[in-house]
Every structure is written in C-alpha cells, then in structure tokens.
Design an enzyme around this catalytic site. Structure first.
Site, short mmCIF file in Angstrom:
data_model
loop_
_atom_site.label_atom_id
_atom_site.label_comp_id
_atom_site.label_asym_id
_atom_site.label_seq_id
_atom_site.Cartn_x
_atom_site.Cartn_y
_atom_site.Cartn_z
N LYS A 115 18.55 16.60 -16.35
CA LYS A 115 17.83 16.25 -17.58
C LYS A 115 16.62 17.15 -17.78
O LYS A 115 16.36 17.60 -18.90
CB LYS A 115 17.39 14.78 -17.55
CG LYS A 115 18.55 13.81 -17.72
CD LYS A 115 18.08 12.36 -17.68
CE LYS A 115 19.25 11.39 -17.78
NZ LYS A 115 18.83 10.00 -17.48
N LYS A 195 31.99 14.82 -17.13
CA LYS A 195 31.83 13.37 -17.22
C LYS A 195 31.52 12.90 -18.64
O LYS A 195 30.76 13.54 -19.36
CB LYS A 195 30.67 12.97 -16.30
CG LYS A 195 30.55 11.49 -16.05
CD LYS A 195 29.22 11.15 -15.39
CE LYS A 195 28.11 11.03 -16.41
NZ LYS A 195 27.04 10.08 -16.08
N LYS A 198 26.60 9.35 -22.59
CA LYS A 198 25.94 9.10 -23.87
C LYS A 198 25.08 10.29 -24.28
O LYS A 198 25.02 10.65 -25.45
CB LYS A 198 25.01 7.90 -23.74
CG LYS A 198 25.71 6.57 -23.72
CD LYS A 198 24.62 5.49 -23.69
CE LYS A 198 25.05 4.32 -22.86
NZ LYS A 198 23.97 3.79 -22.02
P1 AMP Z 1 24.09 4.78 -18.66
O1 AMP Z 1 24.88 5.06 -19.88
O2 AMP Z 1 23.62 6.04 -18.00
O3 AMP Z 1 23.01 3.76 -18.84
O4 AMP Z 1 25.11 4.15 -17.63
C1 AMP Z 1 25.43 2.77 -17.57
C2 AMP Z 1 26.43 2.53 -16.45
O5 AMP Z 1 27.68 3.17 -16.73
C3 AMP Z 1 25.97 3.10 -15.10
O6 AMP Z 1 26.33 2.20 -14.08
C4 AMP Z 1 26.72 4.39 -14.99
O7 AMP Z 1 26.91 4.77 -13.65
C5 AMP Z 1 28.05 4.03 -15.66
N1 AMP Z 1 28.70 5.24 -16.23
C6 AMP Z 1 28.18 6.06 -17.19
N2 AMP Z 1 29.04 7.05 -17.49
C7 AMP Z 1 30.14 6.86 -16.70
C8 AMP Z 1 31.40 7.55 -16.55
N3 AMP Z 1 31.69 8.64 -17.28
N4 AMP Z 1 32.30 7.08 -15.65
C9 AMP Z 1 32.01 5.96 -14.92
N5 AMP Z 1 30.87 5.26 -15.02
C10 AMP Z 1 29.92 5.69 -15.89
#
Ligand code: AMP
Ligand code: TRP
Length: 332
Positions: A115, A195, A198
């Site tokens: 980031k 990956k 968002k």
């Molecule tokens: P975030 O969007 O970063 O707040 O992520 C929320 C949750 O989703 C966290 O537990 C991340 O580890 C999981 N997560 C986000 N992107 C992925 C992905 N591409 N595959 C699996 N888990 C994900």
C-alpha cells in the site's frame, strides 16, 4: 469458551473473495459461538489508506457492509455485530500496543509495503494499522480469527504483541490463531491480475451484491488458460480462473463435466462460463434478495448495529479496566 473476532473494511463493495474467504466462516462460527463471536466493520482501518478512503461514501459503505453481512446469513440477534468507531476502546488499546511494537516490524508487513509503495506521502496510521488490528482482537481476548490467507502476517504480529504485553505487564491476553477456509485461501481477481481485492478496483472484483448482468460482462471477457488459443485446443482447468470459480459455485457433477470438457476440448470457454454463471446466479440471487429487504428497512439495520456496539462495549470495558491497571495508569 473460545471467542471469535473478525473485521472487514468498508472500503468498497464486498466481493466473492471476502465472501468465500471470510464471511462464510463468520456465519459458520456465528452459529457455533453465538454472542461470543464478534464481527466488526473496521472504519478506523479504512481511513488509513488515502488511495481507498472516500469520506463522502464512508458512512454509506459502512452501512452497506453491514447489510451484506446480514444478507449472507449473519444474524445480528445471534452474534455481536458492530462498527469499530462506535467502540472507542479499540483506539485506546491500540495506542498502548503502538508503544510495544517496533517500527521495524511494522515496516516489514507486506500489506504495508504494497500500500505505501502506491502513495507519495505515507500516513503514520497506515504503518500503525496492524497495532489497531491487534487491539481489535485482543480487546475481547479473542482467540479465534476467521480471515483470508493475506492476513496471516498480521495475526502473527498480534500474537507477538500479546506475548510482549504479557511479558511486560503479566499474563493478560491469549495468543489468537487464524482460521481459514481451506477452499478459498486466495481467490484470484476476474481480470487475471492476481488476488481479488477491493483496492484493485471494479475490474478485479465480482461483488456479491453486483447485478448479475454486470457479473456476466466480466466473466465473458475473463482470461482463461492461455494454452487454449483455439476452440479445438484442449485446456487445463487447474490453470484457469474460471476453473477456480467453478470449485466455489458449481456442484460436483458440473465441475466434473466442465473439467473433462475443457481437457478434451469438448466444450468451449464460453459454454464453460455459462455453466459457471448458472452457479453464480443460484448462489447470489437469494443473497441479493435479502440485501434488498434489509436496505428497505434501514431502521432495523441501524438498531442492530447500535445494539451490537452496546454488547461489544460491555465486553471490552472490564478488559480495558484490567489493562489500565496493569499498565499503571492512575486510578481515581
Ligand atoms: P478486506 O476486504 O481487506 O477488508 O478483507 C476482508 C476479509 O476478506 C479478510 O479476512 C481478507 O483476508 C478476506 N479476503 C479479501 N480478499 C480475499 C481473496 N481474494 N481471497 C480470499 N480471502 C480474501
Ligand atoms: N486487516 C483486515 C483486512 O484487511 C481487517 C481487519 C481489521 C481484521 N481488524 C481485524 C481482521 C481483526 C481480523 C481481525 O482484511
């Protein structure tokens, strides 16, 4: 009794990576642990990254993240569901943890490196992000943390912070462990660029509340096994993100059918994508219908979040009392 905690950032639309990687585990663990499972929309984390933070939309996205979680089956009456900024103790504990965490450790976090590399000026809060995350978890003495694999390093640091605190001030915190969904450790983005995330924007994500025709437009042009240049070339579904998505959305018969069809060039990629779209539709239609119901009843959603914050604070306050005393703050 084990205690579960997880957080999700309101930085954008929740996507199928969030859903299969984390949110489904929230629901399963919620069934098992009830009010001892806590789920938090982490708006304080969302403001640490100027690239993803949009003050005009933060409140709305926080609300929608709650709606999405309720729509996938998290019942706010059964679990503890709340918004991070509504429980100020998170920030208080976070500050104490920043004083125990070496800057060098924070600089080594891969998510920080990724980031910060995209920013001209790096806010100190982005560096402190993992200390706030440790505070989220340990404020409730939670020991079980359902997350995607990308959070492993942060959970490891949380364990270290717990150990440091315990060593300095006496046994207080457990060393929490991450739990993953083995079948969805790291869901790839639909644009084929690593990956799904968002922060990578709409081209990477399939939103769980995204209109189905918009999802189809993305799947239709999604890259497949590059070895399959012509319709008559056989492919390898294990090297194809559509193949990966089938494992999430399709039943075993369909998976067998499309995998065999791909390997023998019996079906084309568009047919395979249409089969996938059937599974996506079956999966997401009821979730999207429930989301519409919750959006039509914003008072229910607000009341549920307000109640969640009261429940979370009731758990956090005695633990914070204990922490203040151990750290040696003057008590009046
Ligand atoms: P975030 O969007 O970063 O707040 O992520 C929320 C949750 O989703 C966290 O537990 C991340 O580890 C999981 N997560 C986000 N992107 C992925 C992905 N591409 N595959 C699996 N888990 C994900
Ligand atoms: N850092 C996590 C993510 O980006 C979100 C998060 C914040 C979190 N606090 C947490 C996850 C506590 C688990 C536990 O996905």
């Amino acid at each position: 009794m084990p205690r579960v905690f997880s957080g999700i950032q309101p930085t954008g639309e929740p996507h199928i990576g969030n859903y299969f990687g984390a949110m489904r585990n929230y629901v399963n663990l919620g069934e098992e642990y009830g009010k001892n499972s806590l789920y938090c929309v982490v708006d304080l984390h969302a403001i640490t990254n100027p690239a993803a933070f949009d003050p005009q939309r933060l409140a709305q996205r926080t609300f929608e993240m709650a709606v999405a979680n309720f729509a996938v089956g998290l019942d706010p009456q059964k679990v503890t569901f709340f918004v991070q900024s509504h429980v100020p103790e998170h920030q208080e504990l976070s500050w104490i943890f920043t004083t125990l965490t070496p800057v060098g450790e924070l600089e080594r976090m891969t998510q920080y490196k990724d980031k910060s590399a995209q920013l001209e000026s790096v806010p100190a809060g982005l560096l402190m992000y993992p200390a706030l995350m440790a505070a989220d978890i340990l404020l409730y003495k939670a020991d079980t943390v359902p997350v995607g694999e990308d959070q492993t390093q942060h959970i490891e640091l949380t364990r270290e912070i717990a150990r440091k605190f315990n060593h300095a001030f006496g046994e207080t915190f457990p060393e929490p462990r991450a739990v993953y969904n083995r079948d969805a450790l790291r869901i790839p983005g639909v644009d084929g660029n690593g990956k799904m995330g968002k922060s990578k924007g709409e081209t990477s994500t399939i939103g769980i509340l995204e209109p189905l025709d918009s999802i189809w437009q993305k799947l239709r042009v999604a890259p497949t096994d590059p070895a399959r240049v012509r319709r008559t070339d056989p492919g390898d579904p294990e090297k194809c993100l559509i193949g990966d998505y089938h494992k999430l959305f399709s039943d075993l018969d369909t998976i067998e059918l499309v995998y065999a069809g791909c390997r023998t060039a019996g079906i084309g990629c568009i047919d395979c994508k249409k089969k996938l779209m059937e599974g996506v539709t079956a999966h997401l239609t009821p979730i999207q219908a429930r989301a519409e119901d919750f959006k039509a009843d914003p008072d229910f959603v607000r009341d549920a979040i307000a109640q969640g914050a009261r429940e979370a604070r009731a758990l956090a306050q005695p633990i914070m009392e204990e922490v203040r005393e151990k750290v040696g703050f003057l008590k009046l």
